[in-house]
Scaffold this motif. Structure first.
Motif, PDB file in Angstrom:
ATOM      1  N   GLY A  56       0.823  -1.210   0.000  1.00 58.52           N
ATOM      2  CA  GLY A  56       0.000   0.000   0.000  1.00 58.52           C
ATOM      3  C   GLY A  56       0.849   1.248   0.000  1.00 58.52           C
ATOM      4  O   GLY A  56       0.909   1.975  -0.978  1.00 58.52           O
ATOM      5  N   SER A  57       1.556   1.472   1.105  1.00 59.41           N
ATOM      6  CA  SER A  57       2.301   2.718   1.243  1.00 59.41           C
ATOM      7  C   SER A  57       3.597   2.702   0.449  1.00 59.41           C
ATOM      8  O   SER A  57       4.237   1.665   0.275  1.00 59.41           O
TER       9      SER A  57
ATOM     10  N   GLN B 250       5.466   2.825 -10.313  1.00 64.23           N
ATOM     11  CA  GLN B 250       4.964   1.458 -10.192  1.00 64.23           C
ATOM     12  C   GLN B 250       4.744   0.814 -11.557  1.00 64.23           C
ATOM     13  O   GLN B 250       5.057  -0.362 -11.757  1.00 64.23           O
ATOM     14  N   GLU B 251       4.205   1.593 -12.506  1.00 62.37           N
ATOM     15  CA  GLU B 251       3.971   1.028 -13.834  1.00 62.37           C
ATOM     16  C   GLU B 251       5.293   0.802 -14.569  1.00 62.37           C
ATOM     17  O   GLU B 251       5.437  -0.179 -15.301  1.00 62.37           O
TER      18      GLU B 251
ATOM     19  N   SER C 213      -1.110   1.102  -6.133  1.00 60.40           N
ATOM     20  CA  SER C 213      -1.806   1.958  -5.169  1.00 60.40           C
ATOM     21  C   SER C 213      -1.376   3.399  -5.424  1.00 60.40           C
ATOM     22  O   SER C 213      -0.538   3.664  -6.280  1.00 60.40           O
ATOM     23  N   ASP C 214      -1.930   4.328  -4.657  1.00 58.25           N
ATOM     24  CA  ASP C 214      -1.475   5.719  -4.769  1.00 58.25           C
ATOM     25  C   ASP C 214      -0.402   6.033  -3.740  1.00 58.25           C
ATOM     26  O   ASP C 214      -0.040   7.190  -3.544  1.00 58.25           O
TER      27      ASP C 214
ATOM     28  N   ASN D 102      -5.023  -3.035 -12.033  1.00 63.86           N
ATOM     29  CA  ASN D 102      -5.775  -3.305 -10.809  1.00 63.86           C
ATOM     30  C   ASN D 102      -5.289  -2.391  -9.692  1.00 63.86           C
ATOM     31  O   ASN D 102      -4.085  -2.170  -9.535  1.00 63.86           O
ATOM     32  N   ILE D 103      -6.237  -1.880  -8.924  1.00 61.88           N
ATOM     33  CA  ILE D 103      -5.938  -0.912  -7.866  1.00 61.88           C
ATOM     34  C   ILE D 103      -6.250  -1.523  -6.509  1.00 61.88           C
ATOM     35  O   ILE D 103      -7.304  -2.146  -6.321  1.00 61.88           O
TER      36      ILE D 103
END
Length: 356
Positions: free
Chosen positions: A13-14, A51-52, A60-61, A121-122
């Motif tokens: 997540g983080s 991330q990509e 995630s953000d 996917n998120i």
């Protein structure tokens, strides 16, 4: 029907916050709400691009919109006050009044923004109710509203459950309930501090189940955090295998469990034999400790150890814990990028080796 991707790669997540992001979320940042949202939006773009570029399947953000991971509950409900923890001087969100809905959809807005930027996917994360009770209830300051800690925890359940429903409606792929509190009960020293540690662990599981049970249309995950992030901050090192809480884990109504296995004292992977066969495992196979970069071969070897007990279809690769242990943690984003690239390459090698 599309064939299931074997060994998908994910984050917990983080992600580490660069200095300019820490400044954006600071209380003294000189920005209007509109300017803050514009600048933070650019930051989220950069987080996603990293991330990509690494090749992750689940993104995630980075939880960058949030000033505090567990403090996000104060965005969802009235009843909290921002105080200062007398133990360490850090900001401390504490419950002082009965909870009531405040801004449902605050976390769902994070996903709505991210969906505009990516087709991957998120994952969205929410804090576990028992964790909030452990961190945000104080005997002196909270007892007027909630004389009993467990009553506060129970009032958190409908607030968090509603947010998960809104996340589902927003189209999130995975909702993850983060529960480091439950995993404290693997530690014999922690268990000795409770009159009935199994009852306390049972309560944490019951609250998690009330949050997620019966919500369909999304993958429901529970992060069994072994405090790897806390160790990165030099905090308490809680040790012990998962065996003491296996009965509780088997009762979780989750589709997916993320479990840490790299940090010292995490126990053996043979505990996977005891879990229901329908449960997927987010395997902690990449160190989140600053300065420790696992090779692709090392990550593959860790996953192959898990394959002794799990079918390939049940395994997702992820770091041991979140990469940003606390809003002020100083963790290299470039180092994290290298770790994620190695994780993704390990997933590719495993698919080549075990794909049908």
């Amino acid at each position: 029907m599309a064939k299931q991707l074997l060994f998908p790669t994910s984050v917990i997540g983080s992600l580490p916050r660069p200095e300019f992001v820490k400044h954006l979320i600071s209380d003294d940042a000189p920005y209007s709400d509109d300017e803050y949202e514009r600048l933070m939006g650019y930051a989220i773009h950069a987080s996603l691009a990293m991330q990509e570029a690494a090749g992750l399947d689940v993104v995630s953000d980075g939880e960058w919109w949030r000033k505090s991971y567990i403090g996000v509950i104060a965005e969802l409900a009235h009843g909290f006050e921002l105080s200062t923890n007398p133990a360490d001087g850090r900001p401390w969100t504490i419950v002082v009044d009965k909870l009531s809905p405040k801004n449902p959809g605050f976390i769902a807005q994070e996903v709505a923004y991210l969906k505009k930027l990516t087709g991957r996917n998120i994952k969205a994360t929410v804090p576990a109710p028992a964790l909030l009770g452990e961190r945000m209830w104080d005997k002196q300051k909270s007892s007027k509203a909630y004389p009993n800690r467990d009553d506060f925890v129970q009032d958190c359940v409908p607030i968090i459950r509603r947010e998960i429903e809104l996340l589902r409606d927003e189209g999130v792929s995975i909702v993850q309930v983060d529960d480091p509190h439950l995993c404290l009960f693997v530690d014999a020293q922690v268990r000795s501090q409770y009159d009935n540690p199994d009852r306390a662990a049972d309560f944490a599981v019951e609250m998690n189940n009330q949050v997620i049970e019966g919500i369909h249309g999304i993958k429901k995950a529970v992060h069994l955090c072994r405090r790897a992030g806390a160790r990165a901050r030099g905090e308490a090192d809680h040790r012990g295998g998962f065996e003491p809480i296996m009965d509780q884990l088997c009762r979780l109504k989750a589709d997916h469990l993320t479990m840490e296995f790299i940090t010292p004292g995490s126990g053996e992977m043979d505990v996977f034999r005891k879990l229901p066969e329908h449960v997927e495992i987010g395997l902690g196979c990449v160190s989140c400790q600053p300065g420790q970069i696992d090779s692709v071969d090392t990550i593959v070897a860790r996953v192959e150890q898990a394959l002794k007990y799990l079918a390939p279809e049940r395994i997702t690769l992820n770091p041991d814990c979140g990469f940003a242990p606390g809003s002020a943690a100083n963790v290299s984003l470039d180092e994290v990028y290298t770790k994620l690239c190695n994780e993704v390459e390990a997933g590719r090698r495993l698919r080549d080796r075990y794909g049908k």
